[in-house]
Write an enzyme that holds these catalytic residues in place. Sequence first.
Site, short mmCIF file in Angstrom:
data_model
loop_
_atom_site.label_atom_id
_atom_site.label_comp_id
_atom_site.label_asym_id
_atom_site.label_seq_id
_atom_site.Cartn_x
_atom_site.Cartn_y
_atom_site.Cartn_z
N ASN A 62 0.78 -1.24 0.00
CA ASN A 62 0.00 0.00 0.00
C ASN A 62 0.81 1.29 0.00
O ASN A 62 0.24 2.37 -0.10
CB ASN A 62 -0.96 0.02 1.19
CG ASN A 62 -2.20 -0.81 0.93
OD1 ASN A 62 -2.43 -1.25 -0.18
ND2 ASN A 62 -2.99 -1.03 1.96
N GLU A 126 -2.90 -0.48 -7.80
CA GLU A 126 -4.30 -0.63 -7.35
C GLU A 126 -4.92 0.76 -7.29
O GLU A 126 -6.03 1.00 -7.75
CB GLU A 126 -4.29 -1.27 -5.95
CG GLU A 126 -5.65 -1.46 -5.32
CD GLU A 126 -5.53 -2.04 -3.92
OE1 GLU A 126 -5.51 -3.29 -3.81
OE2 GLU A 126 -5.45 -1.28 -2.94
N TRP A 220 -10.25 -8.15 11.56
CA TRP A 220 -9.49 -7.75 10.38
C TRP A 220 -7.99 -7.84 10.69
O TRP A 220 -7.26 -8.56 10.04
CB TRP A 220 -9.85 -6.31 9.95
CG TRP A 220 -8.82 -5.73 9.04
CD1 TRP A 220 -8.54 -6.15 7.76
CD2 TRP A 220 -7.89 -4.69 9.32
NE1 TRP A 220 -7.48 -5.42 7.24
CE2 TRP A 220 -7.07 -4.50 8.17
CE3 TRP A 220 -7.66 -3.86 10.43
CZ2 TRP A 220 -6.04 -3.55 8.11
CZ3 TRP A 220 -6.66 -2.92 10.36
CH2 TRP A 220 -5.87 -2.77 9.21
N ARG A 251 -15.04 -2.96 6.21
CA ARG A 251 -14.61 -4.26 5.70
C ARG A 251 -15.82 -5.06 5.20
O ARG A 251 -16.95 -4.78 5.59
CB ARG A 251 -13.91 -5.06 6.82
CG ARG A 251 -12.54 -4.49 7.20
CD ARG A 251 -11.57 -4.66 6.06
NE ARG A 251 -10.24 -4.08 6.24
CZ ARG A 251 -9.82 -2.96 5.64
NH1 ARG A 251 -10.61 -2.26 4.88
NH2 ARG A 251 -8.58 -2.53 5.79
N ASP A 354 -7.53 -11.90 -4.43
CA ASP A 354 -7.39 -10.79 -3.48
C ASP A 354 -7.55 -11.31 -2.05
O ASP A 354 -6.75 -11.02 -1.16
CB ASP A 354 -8.44 -9.73 -3.83
CG ASP A 354 -8.40 -8.52 -2.90
OD1 ASP A 354 -7.28 -8.12 -2.52
OD2 ASP A 354 -9.47 -7.99 -2.56
N HIS A 391 -1.35 1.88 9.63
CA HIS A 391 -2.40 1.95 8.58
C HIS A 391 -3.05 3.33 8.69
O HIS A 391 -2.35 4.33 8.61
CB HIS A 391 -3.39 0.79 8.78
CG HIS A 391 -4.18 0.42 7.56
ND1 HIS A 391 -5.15 1.23 7.05
CD2 HIS A 391 -4.17 -0.67 6.76
CE1 HIS A 391 -5.70 0.67 5.97
NE2 HIS A 391 -5.11 -0.50 5.77
N SER A 444 2.66 -2.23 5.03
CA SER A 444 3.71 -3.26 5.14
C SER A 444 5.07 -2.71 4.70
O SER A 444 6.08 -2.86 5.39
CB SER A 444 3.34 -4.48 4.29
OG SER A 444 3.26 -4.12 2.91
#
Length: 635
Positions: A62, A126, A220, A251, A354, A391, A444
């Site tokens: 990401n 993405e 999650w 989610r 995914d 995040h 990450s």
Amino acid sequence: MPNFETVTVETDLLIIGGGMSACGATFEAAYWAKKHGLKVTVVDKAAMDRSGAVAMGLSAINQYIGWAAGDNTLEDYVKYVRQDLMGISREDLVYDIARHVDSSVHLFEKWGLPIWKDDNGKYVHEGRWQVMINGESFKVIVAEAAKNALASLGDNGRLFERVFIVEPLMDGDRVAGAVGFSVRENKFYVFKAKATMACMGGAVNVFRPRSVGEGLGRAWYPPWNAGSTAYFTIKAGAEMTCQEVRFIPIRFKDGYGPVGAWFLLFKARATNALGEEYMVTRADELTKWAPYGLAKPIPANLRNWLGMEDIMAGKGPLYIRTEEAIANLAAQYKDDPKAFKKKMKELESEAWEDFLDMTISQSLLWAGMNIQPEEKSSEIAAAEPYFIGSHSGASGAWVCGPSDVMPDEYKKHWEQIGLYNHMTTVKGLFTAGDGSGASSHKFSSGSHAEGRIAAKGAIAFILENNTMPNVETAKVEEMKKTILAPMDLYEQNVKYSSDPEVNPAYIKPKMFMFRLQKIMDEYVGGVSAQFTTNRALLERGLELLGMLKEDSAKLAAADLHELLRAWENTHRLWIAESHLRHVLFREETRWPGYCFRADYPDMDEPNWKCFVNSVYDPNTDNWTIKKVPVVNLPV
Ligand code: SFD
Ligand code: AMP
């Protein structure tokens, strides 16, 4: 009480955790340690190959800037994070991570991670910052590189797996290492170190999850990240920041499948049960949260908030329109049946991969519910709150930034102990990833890069403070007794009742966790309170947490596994208290969609565009909490 052998390990650098940031730290530290003949020791509560948040793998990286290729600038990323965090971010840290993150991604690729490429050999994105991967084995690949780097140090590189770290060891105001226990053998570990990195991830299961009863355990973020980093830094006396900024991700309901690929890659819409697209129908609400509500991309918490407003208006459930998105993507092939069929197959397999790469349970739920994403929408929902500084939340320790970029205002915090990149306000204690606050959106790749940055800072600290801190033997013995006490308590009292789970003399970790979750859920704005709280609720919650804290001395453990659970829950309790105190202190609502202060329902830029920082003093058992100004970089 079984006899526990005490194992003492002396090292120069101690890295606690084996996740993304710890793997980055290990890789970097090995390089510098080799040059200077230093020892590096890594301790993970699990097995590094599959430990931490990336255990199941991921389907996207990401954070990727594409800086060298000129795709984006570092300044663009700083602005992106500023915007997503409603103005509150440590821009020096964000800038520093951004300038290093691409090299971590290139290393992942070199180590064997398949990154999707287009026909021109460029990474498939993405979204603007995210690149697609075939990432089922992501963690194995990153761990292998870290282990190889450690092994290159010979006897100077040691890895301890399945050792749970409980407490920091202190030598006055300097961290001196850590203590913990093996979760497989009766061994108590004492790690003495010149510098220590706390990289034990974020916190899950502090709030009551949506998954209870038969679904218990699904979340999650991984349930094994239990707030150990925050506990460790708080107990060492480190200044914490943004502890009020929890993350609530939208989610796929019940399976917790992430939505990023659907929103960004597949360009799906989210609608309510009436088919209305809340991001369109409720767009006017965004002006209330200007300037952030009116700029793009719309912050994650505001995207949540618009959906929540539909839920509160009785227009749920919310759906992500997977079938519509797939149909739109395949539409251009509709005149050629063969090409159309091929495209549909490709999209279907991307949709399943995914989740198979990252959240296998979501694929199982799809299968179990007869959902084929090309035929039927899936429900989405706001999950329970998590603490994850890497995040879109921001909680964590207040760390030193890079001296070339860090504003003077922040440098003041390290005047007494020296400027070492990513050192907390405690001498010799470093952190990264979910552990460092106010520098969200590292994910990450950024966590790995930040681990590298912090390890380099820690090695610099060791070289300039090259003495082994002093650790009192009596203090260690006392800690050993306290840490193993839950096993004693169990053994001494278990015969008193007919059911070992219920006993007036003790509380089992699971019950303790349920009690914590109930308090947090009902008083501090969890799922059942629709993420809403106020001063009266928070003050009552603090009172109840105080009682729970008293009872933590009565935690009992039947075996090593439960001993682990007992201490995980004590760690959760401390992050809970710290969170509550921060939410109470900030008298405004800045992140609706994450937390709503019903008694202060508006954002208050003049008074609250600032960090909230706190310090726990282990000597006096007191918390102090204050405002710290946000200093923007000139971007
Ligand atoms: O889709 C102790 N993340 C995503 N990152 C991405 O780049 N792309 C994505 O697609 C992301 N998504 C995602 C992500 C995570 C999860 C679970 C899902 C989906 C389902 C986020 C990243 O994974 C995250 O940012 C980093 O992993 C954070 O790194 P770090 O190092 O802060 O934490 P860790 O990797 O969880 O490691 C923690 C380690 O600590 C150990 N540990 N060891 C000793 N003693 C203790 N007391 C300990 N407590 C914990 C753990 O074992 C582990 O080794 S998406 O949703 O956006
Ligand atoms: P998620 O899968 O929700 O964790 O998101 C993965 C990445 O995509 C993160 O960087 C998110 O901030 C981003 N993202 C997810 N949904 C959206 C959206 N609707 N608009 C913009 N960015 C998004």
